[in-house]
Scaffold this motif. Structure first.
Motif, PDB file in Angstrom:
ATOM      1  N   GLU A   1      26.934  12.412 -40.469  1.00  0.00           N
ATOM      2  CA  GLU A   1      27.792  12.071 -41.598  1.00  0.00           C
ATOM      3  C   GLU A   1      27.431  10.708 -42.170  1.00  0.00           C
ATOM      4  OE1 GLU A   1      32.578  11.463 -42.597  1.00  0.00           O
ATOM      5  OE2 GLU A   1      31.927  12.414 -40.721  1.00  0.00           O
ATOM      6  N   ARG A   2      27.158   9.745 -41.285  1.00  0.00           N
ATOM      7  CA  ARG A   2      26.796   8.403 -41.746  1.00  0.00           C
ATOM      8  C   ARG A   2      25.446   8.405 -42.446  1.00  0.00           C
ATOM      9  NH1 ARG A   2      29.545   4.241 -43.134  1.00  0.00           N
ATOM     10  NH2 ARG A   2      30.416   3.634 -41.123  1.00  0.00           N
ATOM     11  N   GLU A   3      24.480   9.169 -41.925  1.00  0.00           N
ATOM     12  CA  GLU A   3      23.164   9.241 -42.549  1.00  0.00           C
ATOM     13  C   GLU A   3      23.251   9.874 -43.932  1.00  0.00           C
ATOM     14  OE1 GLU A   3      20.578   9.625 -38.383  1.00  0.00           O
ATOM     15  OE2 GLU A   3      21.131  11.414 -39.525  1.00  0.00           O
ATOM     16  N   THR A   4      24.086  10.872 -44.068  1.00  0.00           N
ATOM     17  CA  THR A   4      24.285  11.499 -45.376  1.00  0.00           C
ATOM     18  C   THR A   4      24.872  10.491 -46.356  1.00  0.00           C
ATOM     19  OG1 THR A   4      24.650  13.662 -44.343  1.00  0.00           O
ATOM     20  CG2 THR A   4      25.426  13.382 -46.612  1.00  0.00           C
ATOM     21  N   GLU A   5      25.809   9.701 -45.880  1.00  0.00           N
ATOM     22  CA  GLU A   5      26.439   8.680 -46.711  1.00  0.00           C
ATOM     23  C   GLU A   5      25.408   7.652 -47.178  1.00  0.00           C
ATOM     24  OE1 GLU A   5      30.570   6.031 -46.489  1.00  0.00           O
ATOM     25  OE2 GLU A   5      29.626   6.768 -44.649  1.00  0.00           O
ATOM     26  N   VAL A   6      24.539   7.234 -46.269  1.00  0.00           N
ATOM     27  CA  VAL A   6      23.485   6.274 -46.605  1.00  0.00           C
ATOM     28  C   VAL A   6      22.511   6.880 -47.603  1.00  0.00           C
ATOM     29  CG1 VAL A   6      21.496   5.015 -45.689  1.00  0.00           C
ATOM     30  CG2 VAL A   6      23.654   4.991 -44.434  1.00  0.00           C
ATOM     31  N   LEU A   7      22.165   8.147 -47.410  1.00  0.00           N
ATOM     32  CA  LEU A   7      21.244   8.828 -48.319  1.00  0.00           C
ATOM     33  C   LEU A   7      21.795   8.862 -49.740  1.00  0.00           C
ATOM     34  CD1 LEU A   7      18.749  10.513 -48.946  1.00  0.00           C
ATOM     35  CD2 LEU A   7      19.967  12.532 -48.086  1.00  0.00           C
ATOM     36  N   VAL A   8      23.059   9.131 -49.884  1.00  0.00           N
ATOM     37  CA  VAL A   8      23.692   9.158 -51.202  1.00  0.00           C
ATOM     38  C   VAL A   8      23.597   7.787 -51.869  1.00  0.00           C
ATOM     39  CG1 VAL A   8      25.903   9.349 -52.415  1.00  0.00           C
ATOM     40  CG2 VAL A   8      25.254  11.067 -50.714  1.00  0.00           C
ATOM     41  N   LEU A   9      23.813   6.736 -51.105  1.00  0.00           N
ATOM     42  CA  LEU A   9      23.769   5.383 -51.662  1.00  0.00           C
ATOM     43  C   LEU A   9      22.335   4.973 -52.024  1.00  0.00           C
ATOM     44  CD1 LEU A   9      26.390   3.628 -49.346  1.00  0.00           C
ATOM     45  CD2 LEU A   9      26.666   4.371 -51.725  1.00  0.00           C
ATOM     46  N   ILE A  10      21.376   5.457 -51.253  1.00  0.00           N
ATOM     47  CA  ILE A  10      19.963   5.218 -51.604  1.00  0.00           C
ATOM     48  C   ILE A  10      19.672   5.838 -52.965  1.00  0.00           C
ATOM     49  CG2 ILE A  10      17.573   5.874 -51.069  1.00  0.00           C
ATOM     50  CD1 ILE A  10      18.282   5.660 -48.106  1.00  0.00           C
TER      51      ILE A  10
END
Length: 219
Positions: free
Chosen positions: A158-167
């Motif tokens: 979930e955190r990696e997905t969140e980071v990917l969206v912000l990238i």
């Protein structure tokens, strides 16, 4: 360390103009020039530049084909695509092929130098507003490709997905850290894991992936 740049463009005035601008900047030197994609590939092998300023439309071999071959050769060179204000139809494909970002040909001297430094440092040069327009106009996705890409998302936490969206929204590691209120070093770890899990080369491809899988949609 000095950032060595290869300028690839079939127009002599463009090459000379960029060469003068970049050589005047601290920490940057023009290592060489090329007039088409085929020559660019040879020059990358011979000169081992840090950054390649790559035009798209050139005779003999265009910048898209050259970008694919340079990236496939697993060189350390980062490709920075040059495009016109209205966006070249091949830029999206170049980003998917492994280019680290793009610059407008009418960029100022400081924008050009900053772009070279950003890409050389391993960051993605993606202005969010321009990226959204590019994805909207040129991403012709088939349903099959979208489904295949979406499968990779399930591998992310979930955190990696969140980071990917912000990238994909154009945020730097420091900005993402501020947004999520966690250490920048932790963000770097998340980014590395995202790239490994999705089999992507860099942040630019991660951003494109996020649009392709509809994690992020153009405004």
């Amino acid at each position: 360390m000095t950032i060595r740049v290869l300028i690839v463009d079939d127009q002599m005035m463009v090459r000379e103009g960029f060469s003068v601008l970049l050589n005047a900047m601290d920490g940057i030197e023009v290592a060489g020039e090329a007039v088409n994609g085929r020559e660019a590939i040879a020059q990358v092998a011979a000169l081992k530049p840090d950054v390649v300023l790559m035009d798209i439309r050139m005779p003999e071999m265009n910048g898209l084909e050259a970008t694919r071959e340079i990236v496939a050769a697993d060189t350390n060179a980062k490709v920075l695509v040059l495009t016109t204000f209205d966006l070249d139809e091949y830029v999206y494909q170049a980003l998917r092929a492994g280019a680290s970002g793009f610059l407008l040909k009418d960029a100022s001297a400081s924008q050009l130098a900053d772009g070279v430094r950003v890409v050389a440092a391993g960051e993605a040069l993606l202005a969010p507003s321009v990226t959204k327009r590019l994805i909207t106009e040129f991403s012709k996705l088939s349903e099959t490709r979208t489904q295949v890409a979406s499968t990779g998302v399930t591998e992310l936490t979930e955190r990696e997905t969140e980071v990917l969206v912000l990238i994909a929204q154009g945020l730097s590691n420091a900005e993402i850290a501020d947004r999520l209120i966690i250490a920048e070093s932790t963000i770097k770890t998340h980014v590395s894991r995202i790239l490994v899990k999705l089999g992507l080369r860099d942040r630019t491809q991660a951003a494109v992936f996020a649009y392709e899988t509809r994690l992020v949609t153009p405004a």
